[in-house]
Scaffold this motif. Structure first.
Motif, PDB file in Angstrom:
ATOM      1  N   UNK A   2       2.792 -59.730   7.502  1.00  0.00           N
ATOM      2  CA  UNK A   2       4.126 -60.287   7.305  1.00  0.00           C
ATOM      3  C   UNK A   2       4.514 -60.201   5.832  1.00  0.00           C
ATOM      4  N   UNK A   3       3.563 -60.527   4.975  1.00  0.00           N
ATOM      5  CA  UNK A   3       3.799 -60.498   3.529  1.00  0.00           C
ATOM      6  C   UNK A   3       4.129 -59.082   3.071  1.00  0.00           C
ATOM      7  N   UNK A   4       3.397 -58.108   3.591  1.00  0.00           N
ATOM      8  CA  UNK A   4       3.645 -56.723   3.212  1.00  0.00           C
ATOM      9  C   UNK A   4       5.055 -56.295   3.620  1.00  0.00           C
ATOM     10  N   UNK A   5       5.497 -56.733   4.787  1.00  0.00           N
ATOM     11  CA  UNK A   5       6.860 -56.427   5.224  1.00  0.00           C
ATOM     12  C   UNK A   5       7.883 -57.076   4.293  1.00  0.00           C
ATOM     13  N   UNK A   6       7.625 -58.329   3.907  1.00  0.00           N
ATOM     14  CA  UNK A   6       8.538 -59.038   3.014  1.00  0.00           C
ATOM     15  C   UNK A   6       8.640 -58.337   1.661  1.00  0.00           C
ATOM     16  N   UNK A   7       7.508 -57.912   1.123  1.00  0.00           N
ATOM     17  CA  UNK A   7       7.512 -57.241  -0.179  1.00  0.00           C
ATOM     18  C   UNK A   7       8.173 -55.866  -0.089  1.00  0.00           C
ATOM     19  N   UNK A   8       7.943 -55.140   1.001  1.00  0.00           N
ATOM     20  CA  UNK A   8       8.567 -53.824   1.135  1.00  0.00           C
ATOM     21  C   UNK A   8      10.084 -53.949   1.171  1.00  0.00           C
ATOM     22  N   UNK A   9      10.592 -54.984   1.833  1.00  0.00           N
ATOM     23  CA  UNK A   9      12.036 -55.203   1.891  1.00  0.00           C
ATOM     24  C   UNK A   9      12.609 -55.555   0.525  1.00  0.00           C
ATOM     25  N   UNK A  10      11.831 -56.314  -0.264  1.00  0.00           N
ATOM     26  CA  UNK A  10      12.303 -56.714  -1.592  1.00  0.00           C
ATOM     27  C   UNK A  10      12.228 -55.569  -2.593  1.00  0.00           C
ATOM     28  N   UNK A  11      11.184 -54.750  -2.516  1.00  0.00           N
ATOM     29  CA  UNK A  11      11.019 -53.647  -3.455  1.00  0.00           C
ATOM     30  C   UNK A  11      11.956 -52.471  -3.142  1.00  0.00           C
ATOM     31  N   UNK A  12      12.196 -52.255  -1.840  1.00  0.00           N
ATOM     32  CA  UNK A  12      12.977 -51.088  -1.415  1.00  0.00           C
ATOM     33  C   UNK A  12      14.044 -51.499  -0.399  1.00  0.00           C
ATOM     34  N   UNK A  13      15.000 -52.319  -0.796  1.00  0.00           N
ATOM     35  CA  UNK A  13      16.013 -52.789   0.157  1.00  0.00           C
ATOM     36  C   UNK A  13      16.832 -51.661   0.776  1.00  0.00           C
ATOM     37  N   UNK A  14      16.976 -50.559   0.036  1.00  0.00           N
ATOM     38  CA  UNK A  14      17.753 -49.441   0.549  1.00  0.00           C
ATOM     39  C   UNK A  14      17.022 -48.715   1.672  1.00  0.00           C
ATOM     40  N   UNK A  15      15.690 -48.826   1.693  1.00  0.00           N
ATOM     41  CA  UNK A  15      14.884 -48.165   2.723  1.00  0.00           C
ATOM     42  C   UNK A  15      14.635 -49.112   3.908  1.00  0.00           C
ATOM     43  N   UNK A  16      14.360 -50.372   3.586  1.00  0.00           N
ATOM     44  CA  UNK A  16      13.990 -51.335   4.611  1.00  0.00           C
ATOM     45  C   UNK A  16      15.127 -52.319   4.891  1.00  0.00           C
ATOM     46  N   UNK A  17      16.357 -51.880   4.738  1.00  0.00           N
ATOM     47  CA  UNK A  17      17.504 -52.789   4.850  1.00  0.00           C
ATOM     48  C   UNK A  17      17.576 -53.457   6.219  1.00  0.00           C
ATOM     49  N   UNK A  18      17.110 -52.773   7.273  1.00  0.00           N
ATOM     50  CA  UNK A  18      17.149 -53.370   8.607  1.00  0.00           C
ATOM     51  C   UNK A  18      16.092 -54.431   8.824  1.00  0.00           C
ATOM     52  N   UNK A  19      15.185 -54.592   7.828  1.00  0.00           N
ATOM     53  CA  UNK A  19      14.134 -55.604   7.965  1.00  0.00           C
ATOM     54  C   UNK A  19      14.464 -56.873   7.213  1.00  0.00           C
TER      55      UNK A  19
END
Length: 348
Positions: free
Chosen positions: A330-347
């Protein structure tokens, strides 16, 4: 939409998935041969064939074989991530005692958690309490298997108590996210709940694969600082020497700007100029954590730091980031969304 582990957990606790498969020898680690926990079982994906044997490792790396002739019935957990895993797998009735909480228990598990005795309110339980409890298994982190804590592995074995040491808690070896997935599968074998454990493990693997496939690796590596217990002029940071957290950041094409954890100052933030700051909350630091992010963002001397200018401080709790359990994903998903919002915007 971001896949919430809480939804999967609810499903796991309410229903049992059906799996089929051929019998295989169970291999309990993904590391070198000298670090492998081997099982003598030949089991289908849905059923354990006892006895099964796993290796338990103490904090010095010594190995002790642990044989399970049947599923444990009286279990003590010595840390939060093992408590959460057993509750998630529907094993509340097998728990007779839990260790201290580092962070609030998830709402989906709260009622079940509160129905089990907490034998360690603060810190570690005494070995005498564990031995006198009638437990047949103690499960959790390697560092707590000592005679001045829950009891060493050999001393517990001497009185008929088995142990399972989370492979992901071995600080003297290289820990990966695959190790956490293996722990989930191993616990499923030990308790004969392989269907539920494999369902959770598969979801964790899918999340990991999805993030690895989408993180941009041709971009400059992001600079990260990990802060805990922020005071003002000085505070504590986690360093890049923690192998699991280092791997988490590496998957995100990022590096911890602090090599070794310890005390830090505002000057460290200025000189390292992190792109993002991860702030780790914990129950023991609740008073300082309450407004720590706001205070960091408002600190006048660090306004030119990239993370501050972009208001990029991601708050995560200790069990997510440092607990080597399923919530790490869950934490990894949260960090990926914060670091790359343009890539993980749907998360988001």
């Amino acid at each position: 939409m971001k896949r919430k582990f809480s939804l999967l957990i609810t499903a796991i606790m309410l229903t049992t998935a059906i799996f089929t498969g051929c019998g295989n020898s169970i291999n309990t680690n993904n590391s070198s041969d000298s670090e492998k926990s081997s099982s003598t079982a030949k089991a289908s994906a849905a059923k354990t064939s006892y006895p099964v044997t796993f290796d338990a490792f103490d904090s010095e790396g010594k190995t002790y074989k642990q044989t399970f002739n049947n599923a444990p019935k009286k279990v003590i957990t010595n840390n939060q991530s093992s408590t959460e895993l057993l509750l998630t797998l529907g094993l509340k009735d097998s728990l007779i005692g839990t260790g201290d909480l580092d962070t609030p228990i998830p709402e989906t598990l709260k009622a079940n958690y509160e129905s089990v005795a907490a034998i360690a309110k603060k810190g570690d339980a005494a070995k005498e309490v564990v031995v006198g409890s009638g437990a047949d298994l103690v499960i959790g982190r390697a560092a707590s298997f000592k005679d001045d804590k829950y009891g060493s592995i050999p001393s517990l074995n001497e009185v008929g108590i088995n142990t399972y040491v989370q492979l992901a808690s071995r600080m003297n070896t290289n820990i990966t996210l695959d190790t956490i997935i293996q722990d989930v599968k191993n616990v499923g074998i030990i308790f004969d709940v392989q269907d539920k454990a494999n369902s959770l493990a598969d979801s964790m693997q899918k999340s990991l694969d999805d993030i690895k496939a989408k993180v941009p690796t041709d971009n400059p590596r992001k600079k990260i600082m990990v802060i805990v217990n922020y005071g003002a002029a000085s505070f504590t940071v986690y360093g890049a020497n923690a192998s699991l957290q280092k791997e988490m950041l590496n998957i995100l094409n990022a590096d911890n700007v602090i090599e070794k954890g310890g005390s830090a100052s505002l000057e460290n933030i200025i000189s390292t100029n992190p792109d993002h700051i991860i702030y780790v909350t914990a129950t023991k630091n609740a008073s300082s954590d309450a407004d720590a992010v706001d205070r960091i963002l408002a600190e006048p001397t660090i306004q030119n730091v990239t993370a501050i200018k972009n208001k990029s401080i991601i708050s995560v709790d200790y069990t997510e980031f440092m607990g080597y359990g399923y919530r790490t994903f869950d934490c990894l998903e949260k960090l990926s969304s914060a670091f790359y919002p343009e890539v993980f915007k749907n998360k988001l």
